[in-house]
Design an enzyme around this catalytic site. Structure first.
Site, PDB file in Angstrom:
ATOM      1  N   ALA A  66       0.871  -1.174   0.000  1.00  0.00           N
ATOM      2  CA  ALA A  66       0.000   0.000   0.000  1.00  0.00           C
ATOM      3  C   ALA A  66       0.905   1.220   0.000  1.00  0.00           C
ATOM      4  O   ALA A  66       2.060   1.140   0.427  1.00  0.00           O
ATOM      5  CB  ALA A  66      -0.873  -0.014   1.242  1.00  0.00           C
ATOM      6  N   GLU A 135       4.317  -5.223   7.427  1.00  0.00           N
ATOM      7  CA  GLU A 135       3.534  -4.178   8.106  1.00  0.00           C
ATOM      8  C   GLU A 135       3.956  -3.916   9.546  1.00  0.00           C
ATOM      9  O   GLU A 135       3.957  -2.779   9.996  1.00  0.00           O
ATOM     10  CB  GLU A 135       2.033  -4.537   8.067  1.00  0.00           C
ATOM     11  CG  GLU A 135       1.380  -4.287   6.723  1.00  0.00           C
ATOM     12  CD  GLU A 135       1.494  -5.444   5.742  1.00  0.00           C
ATOM     13  OE1 GLU A 135       2.313  -6.361   5.984  1.00  0.00           O
ATOM     14  OE2 GLU A 135       0.769  -5.434   4.723  1.00  0.00           O
TER      15      GLU A 135
HETATM   16  N1  COA Z   1       4.592   3.088  -0.571  1.00  0.00           N
HETATM   17  C1  COA Z   1       4.987   4.256  -1.108  1.00  0.00           C
HETATM   18  N2  COA Z   1       6.113   4.391  -1.825  1.00  0.00           N
HETATM   19  C2  COA Z   1       6.864   3.286  -1.999  1.00  0.00           C
HETATM   20  C3  COA Z   1       6.511   2.036  -1.468  1.00  0.00           C
HETATM   21  C4  COA Z   1       5.314   1.952  -0.723  1.00  0.00           C
HETATM   22  N3  COA Z   1       4.886   0.820  -0.194  1.00  0.00           N
HETATM   23  N4  COA Z   1       7.480   1.135  -1.796  1.00  0.00           N
HETATM   24  C5  COA Z   1       8.385   1.806  -2.521  1.00  0.00           C
HETATM   25  N5  COA Z   1       8.022   3.101  -2.643  1.00  0.00           N
HETATM   26  C6  COA Z   1       8.732   4.177  -3.358  1.00  0.00           C
HETATM   27  C7  COA Z   1       9.929   4.691  -2.582  1.00  0.00           C
HETATM   28  O1  COA Z   1       9.519   5.626  -1.606  1.00  0.00           O
HETATM   29  C8  COA Z   1      10.764   5.279  -3.688  1.00  0.00           C
HETATM   30  O2  COA Z   1      10.200   6.533  -4.044  1.00  0.00           O
HETATM   31  P1  COA Z   1      11.159   7.828  -4.296  1.00  0.00           P
HETATM   32  O3  COA Z   1      12.065   7.400  -5.439  1.00  0.00           O
HETATM   33  O4  COA Z   1      10.210   8.912  -4.651  1.00  0.00           O
HETATM   34  O5  COA Z   1      11.901   8.027  -3.025  1.00  0.00           O
HETATM   35  C9  COA Z   1      10.512   4.329  -4.853  1.00  0.00           C
HETATM   36  O6  COA Z   1       9.295   3.668  -4.558  1.00  0.00           O
HETATM   37  C10 COA Z   1      11.602   3.299  -5.021  1.00  0.00           C
HETATM   38  O7  COA Z   1      11.743   2.604  -3.807  1.00  0.00           O
HETATM   39  P2  COA Z   1      13.147   2.451  -3.022  1.00  0.00           P
HETATM   40  O8  COA Z   1      12.851   2.239  -1.581  1.00  0.00           O
HETATM   41  O9  COA Z   1      14.050   3.594  -3.373  1.00  0.00           O
HETATM   42  O10 COA Z   1      13.709   1.121  -3.703  1.00  0.00           O
HETATM   43  P3  COA Z   1      14.744   0.075  -3.059  1.00  0.00           P
HETATM   44  O11 COA Z   1      15.142  -0.825  -4.153  1.00  0.00           O
HETATM   45  O12 COA Z   1      15.794   0.793  -2.289  1.00  0.00           O
HETATM   46  O13 COA Z   1      13.869  -0.758  -1.986  1.00  0.00           O
HETATM   47  C11 COA Z   1      11.936  -1.960  -1.191  1.00  0.00           C
HETATM   48  C12 COA Z   1      12.813  -1.574  -2.402  1.00  0.00           C
HETATM   49  C13 COA Z   1      10.721  -2.682  -1.740  1.00  0.00           C
HETATM   50  C14 COA Z   1      12.716  -2.865  -0.247  1.00  0.00           C
HETATM   51  C15 COA Z   1      11.510  -0.675  -0.432  1.00  0.00           C
HETATM   52  O14 COA Z   1      10.969   0.253  -1.387  1.00  0.00           O
HETATM   53  C16 COA Z   1      10.475  -0.884   0.626  1.00  0.00           C
HETATM   54  O15 COA Z   1      10.788  -1.376   1.696  1.00  0.00           O
HETATM   55  N6  COA Z   1       9.208  -0.495   0.358  1.00  0.00           N
HETATM   56  C17 COA Z   1       8.144  -0.563   1.319  1.00  0.00           C
HETATM   57  C18 COA Z   1       7.662  -1.980   1.490  1.00  0.00           C
HETATM   58  C19 COA Z   1       6.580  -2.046   2.549  1.00  0.00           C
HETATM   59  O16 COA Z   1       6.808  -1.838   3.719  1.00  0.00           O
HETATM   60  N7  COA Z   1       5.367  -2.351   2.107  1.00  0.00           N
HETATM   61  C20 COA Z   1       4.248  -2.531   2.977  1.00  0.00           C
HETATM   62  C21 COA Z   1       3.417  -1.311   3.054  1.00  0.00           C
HETATM   63  S1  COA Z   1       2.051  -1.562   4.121  1.00  0.00           S
END
Ligand code: COA
Length: 257
Positions: A66, A135
Site C-alpha cells: 500500500a 507491516e
Molecule cells: N509506498 C509508497 N512508496 C513506496 C513504497 C510503498 N509501499 N514502496 C516503494 N516506494 C517508493 C519509494 O519511496 C521510492 O520513491 P522515491 O524514489 O520517490 O523516493 C521508490 O518507490 C523506489 O523505492 P526504493 O525504496 O528507493 O527502492 P529500493 O530498491 O531501495 O527498496 C523496497 C525496495 C521494496 C525494499 C523498499 O521500497 C520498501 O521497503 N518499500 C516498502 C515496502 C513495505 O513496507 N510495504 C508494505 C506497506 S504496508
C-alpha cells in the site's frame, strides 16, 4: 477505459492487467485501488475475457505494498475505512471474481502487494520475486486480508513467522510453502501465465466459475462448503456446457464450450 495507473491489454480471451507506477514500485495508492475495481468490473462484463493475468510494471516489483506516503497521517477511523474499503472493492472482489485471476509475481510483492497476489486465485512467480508482509515493521498490521489469506495458503505457523519477522522470502521458498505454484525466469513469466490461461480456457468457464465459488465457500464463516458444492454440482447438470462436455466425451471429440 482511461486509467492512470493500470494498463489493460485484452487478446485471445486473456486480459493482462499491469499495475503501472514503476517509479513507486507499483505501490497501491487510492487511485490505483479505484482503477483496479473499475477495470475488474469491466472485465467481469466483457464476455470476450475468460482469464485475467495480474502483474506489475517494470522488472523490480509486482507491488511494493500500500502507498505508505498516503496513509502515514491517518486516524484510527481512517485506518479502519482504508482496510474495509480496500478489502471490499479490490481484495475480496478479486478473490470472489467469477473468472480465473492469476497473479504473475515479477519482483517485490510486499504488504498490500502480497495481499493482492494472495487475493488472486493462484500465483506464479519469477525467480527474482521477493515476498513478505512487512507491516509490523511500520507499526501496523496487514489490513488487506493478509492475516487471513496467508495462514490459509501456508499454514498458521509459517504465516505467524512471516508476519512477526516482517521478513522477505524468496520465490523458491514461497514455492516450497505453496504460496506460489511455480517459479520461472523473469523472461518466461508472461508466457507461462498465458500458457496456463490457455489450458484453463479449454474447459467450461461456466463450470470453472461455479468451482471458484465452491472452493471459496470453504473459507466463508457460517457457510458449509460441502453443501455449496452439492448445490453447484446439481446446477451444472442444467447447463449447456454440461451437455456439450459430456456429449463430446461420448463422441470422442474435443468439447466446444
Ligand atoms: N509506498 C509508497 N512508496 C513506496 C513504497 C510503498 N509501499 N514502496 C516503494 N516506494 C517508493 C519509494 O519511496 C521510492 O520513491 P522515491 O524514489 O520517490 O523516493 C521508490 O518507490 C523506489 O523505492 P526504493 O525504496 O528507493 O527502492 P529500493 O530498491 O531501495 O527498496 C523496497 C525496495 C521494496 C525494499 C523498499 O521500497 C520498501 O521497503 N518499500 C516498502 C515496502 C513495505 O513496507 N510495504 C508494505 C506497506 S504496508
Amino acid at each position: 477505459m482511461q486509467t492512470e495507473n493500470l494498463l489493460t491489454h485484452i487478446e485471445d480471451g486473456i486480459a493482462l492487467v499491469t499495475i503501472n507506477r514503476p517509479k513507486k514500485l507499483n505501490a497501491l495508492n487510492r487511485q490505483t485501488l479505484k482503477e483496479i475495481n473499475a477495470v475488474f468490473t469491466h472485465l467481469k462484463e466483457d464476455e470476450s475475457v475468460k482469464v485475467i493475468l495480474l502483474t506489475g510494471s517494470g522488472e523490480k516489483a509486482f507491488v511494493a505494498g500500500a502507498d505508505i506516503a498516503e496513509f502515514a497521517d491517518y486516524s484510527v477511523e481512517e485506518g479502519k475505512k482504508l482496510a474495509a474499503d480496500g478489502q471490499a472493492l479490490v481484495f475480496d472482489y478479486i478473490a470472489d471474481f467469477p473468472k480465473p485471476v492469476i497473479a504473475l509475481i515479477n519482483g517485490f510483492a510486499l504488504g498490500g502487494g502480497l495481499e493482492l497476489a494472495m487475493a488472486a486465485h493462484f500465483r506464479i512467480a519469477s525467480e527474482n520475486a521477493k515476498m513478505g508482509l512487512p507491516e509490523v515493521s511500520l507499526g501496523v498490521i496487514p489490513g488487506y486480508g493478509g492475516t487471513q489469506r496467508l495462514p490459509q495458503l501456508v499454514g498458521k505457523g509459517i504465516a505467524m513467522e512471516m508476519i512477526m519477522t516482517a521478513g522477505m522470502i524468496s520465490a523458491e521458498k514461497a514455492a516450497t510453502y505453496g504460496l506460489v505454484n511455480e517459479v520461472v525466469s523473469q523472461e518466461e513469466l508472461l508466457d507461462k501465465g498465458k500458457a496456463v490461461a490457455q489450458k484453463i480456457m479449454r474447459n467450461s468457464m461456466v463450470a470453472i466459475s461455479a468451482a471458484i465459488k465452491a472452493v471459496n465457500d470453504n473459507f466463508v464463516d457460517g457457510v458449509n462448503g460441502f453443501a455449496s458444492e452439492i448445490e453447484a454440482f446439481g446446477q451444472a447438470f442444467g447447463t449447456d456446457d454440461f451437455k456439450e462436455g459430456t456429449q463430446a466425451f461420448l463422441e470422442k471429440r474435443k468439447a466446444n464450450f
